[in-house]
Design a protein around this motif. Structure first.
Motif, PDB file in Angstrom:
ATOM      1  N   PHE A  73      30.755  60.104  78.527  1.00  0.00           N
ATOM      2  CA  PHE A  73      30.345  59.592  79.835  1.00  0.00           C
ATOM      3  C   PHE A  73      30.009  58.125  79.628  1.00  0.00           C
ATOM      4  O   PHE A  73      29.175  57.788  78.778  1.00  0.00           O
ATOM      5  CB  PHE A  73      29.134  60.363  80.350  1.00  0.00           C
ATOM      6  N   GLY A 101      26.893  54.338  77.471  1.00  0.00           N
ATOM      7  CA  GLY A 101      27.632  55.583  77.428  1.00  0.00           C
ATOM      8  C   GLY A 101      26.931  56.647  76.619  1.00  0.00           C
ATOM      9  O   GLY A 101      25.889  56.417  75.987  1.00  0.00           O
ATOM     10  N   ILE A 145      33.601  58.393  84.071  1.00  0.00           N
ATOM     11  CA  ILE A 145      33.259  56.976  84.153  1.00  0.00           C
ATOM     12  C   ILE A 145      32.517  56.747  85.462  1.00  0.00           C
ATOM     13  O   ILE A 145      32.977  57.162  86.532  1.00  0.00           O
ATOM     14  CB  ILE A 145      34.519  56.091  84.131  1.00  0.00           C
ATOM     15  N   SER A 146      31.375  56.095  85.394  1.00  0.00           N
ATOM     16  CA  SER A 146      30.624  55.703  86.587  1.00  0.00           C
ATOM     17  C   SER A 146      30.740  54.200  86.769  1.00  0.00           C
ATOM     18  O   SER A 146      30.378  53.427  85.874  1.00  0.00           O
ATOM     19  CB  SER A 146      29.149  56.089  86.456  1.00  0.00           C
ATOM     20  N   LEU A 147      31.267  53.792  87.918  1.00  0.00           N
ATOM     21  CA  LEU A 147      31.386  52.370  88.260  1.00  0.00           C
ATOM     22  C   LEU A 147      30.416  52.079  89.397  1.00  0.00           C
ATOM     23  O   LEU A 147      30.462  52.724  90.444  1.00  0.00           O
ATOM     24  CB  LEU A 147      32.823  52.044  88.681  1.00  0.00           C
ATOM     25  N   ASP A 148      29.555  51.084  89.199  1.00  0.00           N
ATOM     26  CA  ASP A 148      28.438  50.832  90.115  1.00  0.00           C
ATOM     27  C   ASP A 148      28.453  49.386  90.590  1.00  0.00           C
ATOM     28  O   ASP A 148      28.461  48.467  89.774  1.00  0.00           O
ATOM     29  CB  ASP A 148      27.129  51.140  89.384  1.00  0.00           C
ATOM     30  N   PHE A 172      32.913  57.561  90.809  1.00  0.00           N
ATOM     31  CA  PHE A 172      33.089  58.232  89.532  1.00  0.00           C
ATOM     32  C   PHE A 172      34.574  58.436  89.291  1.00  0.00           C
ATOM     33  O   PHE A 172      35.330  58.719  90.224  1.00  0.00           O
ATOM     34  CB  PHE A 172      32.411  59.609  89.512  1.00  0.00           C
ATOM     35  N   ASP A 216      23.895  51.533  74.546  1.00  0.00           N
ATOM     36  CA  ASP A 216      23.786  50.539  75.618  1.00  0.00           C
ATOM     37  C   ASP A 216      24.287  49.219  75.077  1.00  0.00           C
ATOM     38  O   ASP A 216      24.097  48.903  73.895  1.00  0.00           O
ATOM     39  CB  ASP A 216      22.334  50.383  76.087  1.00  0.00           C
ATOM     40  N   SER A 218      24.789  47.427  89.772  1.00  0.00           N
ATOM     41  CA  SER A 218      24.254  47.248  88.427  1.00  0.00           C
ATOM     42  C   SER A 218      25.314  46.656  87.511  1.00  0.00           C
ATOM     43  O   SER A 218      26.486  47.035  87.595  1.00  0.00           O
ATOM     44  CB  SER A 218      23.793  48.597  87.867  1.00  0.00           C
ATOM     45  N   TRP A 256      29.372  54.133  81.604  1.00  0.00           N
ATOM     46  CA  TRP A 256      29.065  53.479  82.871  1.00  0.00           C
ATOM     47  C   TRP A 256      29.217  51.973  82.746  1.00  0.00           C
ATOM     48  O   TRP A 256      29.084  51.391  81.675  1.00  0.00           O
ATOM     49  CB  TRP A 256      27.658  53.834  83.345  1.00  0.00           C
ATOM     50  N   TYR A 282      26.087  48.207  80.998  1.00  0.00           N
ATOM     51  CA  TYR A 282      27.133  48.978  80.330  1.00  0.00           C
ATOM     52  C   TYR A 282      26.477  49.937  79.344  1.00  0.00           C
ATOM     53  O   TYR A 282      25.483  49.596  78.697  1.00  0.00           O
ATOM     54  CB  TYR A 282      28.074  48.064  79.541  1.00  0.00           C
ATOM     55  N   ALA A 293      35.033  49.553  81.777  1.00  0.00           N
ATOM     56  CA  ALA A 293      34.530  50.890  81.476  1.00  0.00           C
ATOM     57  C   ALA A 293      35.652  51.821  81.027  1.00  0.00           C
ATOM     58  O   ALA A 293      35.445  52.673  80.154  1.00  0.00           O
ATOM     59  CB  ALA A 293      33.811  51.460  82.693  1.00  0.00           C
TER      60      ALA A 293
END
Length: 301
Positions: free
Chosen positions: A162, A232, A221-224, A208, A245, A227, A164, A230, A183
């Motif tokens: 996972f 995982g 993958i979470s794309l925000d 996601f 991180d 924020s 981000w 980065y 990501a």
């Protein structure tokens, strides 16, 4: 190539990378332990894209000239007498055109992310490279950052990951391709190749990406948009999960530059084109899923 400093031509000024990379090579204010003196940025090509207009280009030109880089609007002048090329154009729609010009020169090329704006143009770049026997690679700098490097070493064969990262708003083209590439590159560097499908699910601040692999591995993958962090999490079903991180620092790009210099001196590409092409295929399928709201197959032929 000898151990003499490598003269590097910079193609494109519409990204902050066109300043950040040469800064580490040639800015005397950078601490010596972070400098990359083995490469010298000599000339740069500027032109407007939807990602940067005249005022921003002028500021970047002023900085580059302050560290000894000649800035021009003529391609032939920009690449004259160079040993290698940094193709750092933010707008992927320009990659195929300028890659074709650079490939004909017989110089090693680093092409900044993304591979291209579309999978079709990435395929054409691959064909152009084959025709010219061009040495090149393309990637995001996130692949080489300390956090993800340590996580891969701690868990080299995860079955789930996972990750981000941010989702910027592209001035032109696909935001998923333009900024989601960071990501996606992180996930591919963790799980490797073999993704067969992806589904994009929107949420209030971004989306996601849910990826499936032929052998049962899974990636999310979470794309925000809110924020710019980065990070995982890696799992293998047995050991304690590994979290990482990435901290954005002044010297964020140095690990990638180390790999670029090795490549420019004749070393193997640190990222295989097959990997970069699959990353582009994932992005292409994710963009299609955004519009269809359905899972999409990932085609890498």
């Amino acid at each position: 190539m000898s151990e003499a400093p490598i003269k590097v031509a910079i193609i494109g000024l519409d990204t902050s990378h066109s300043v950040e990379l040469p800064k580490l090579m040639a800015d005397s204010t950078i601490a010596p332990e972070f400098r990359m003196p083995g490469m010298i940025p000599t000339r740069a090509l500027r032109f407007e894209t939807p990602f940067q207009k005249k005022e921003g280009l002028d500021k970047r030109q002023a900085y580059l000239e302050s560290i000894g880089v000649k800035v021009t609007e003529d391609f032939d002048t920009a690449v004259a007498d160079c040993d290698a090329i940094l193709l750092v154009i933010n707008d992927g729609a320009f990659h195929r055109e300028y890659f074709e010009k650079c490939a004909a020169l017989g110089k090693p090329i680093f092409m900044d992310k993304p591979f291209a704006d579309t999978l079709e143009n990435a395929r054409m770049i691959r064909d152009i490279a084959a025709k010219n026997n061009a040495r090149y690679f393309t990637c995001s700098c996130l692949r080489f950052c300390p956090g993800i490097t340590a996580a891969r070493q701690a868990m080299p064969a995860p079955t789930e990951a996972f990750v981000w990262g941010p989702l910027g708003n592209a001035p032109a083209g696909s935001s998923i391709v333009w900024y989601g590439v960071h990501a996606v590159e992180m996930l591919e560097s963790i799980l490797g190749k073999g993704a067969i499908s992806v589904q994009l699910c929107e949420h209030g601040k971004g989306c996601f990406l849910n990826l499936n692999y032929a052998d049962g591995r899974r990636g999310v993958i979470s794309l925000d948009r809110s924020s710019y962090q980065y990070g995982g999490l890696l799992r293998d079903g047995a050991a304690t999960p590994v979290k990482f991180d990435e901290i954005i620092t002044t010297h964020f790009y140095r690990p990638m530059l180390v790999e670029i210099e090795k490549f420019f001196r004749g070393g193997e590409a640190p990222v295989a084109i097959e990997d970069s092409y699959e990353i582009m295929a994932i992005l292409d399928a994710a963009e299609k899923s955004l519009h269809t709201r359905q899972p999409q197959a990932i085609y890498t032929f």
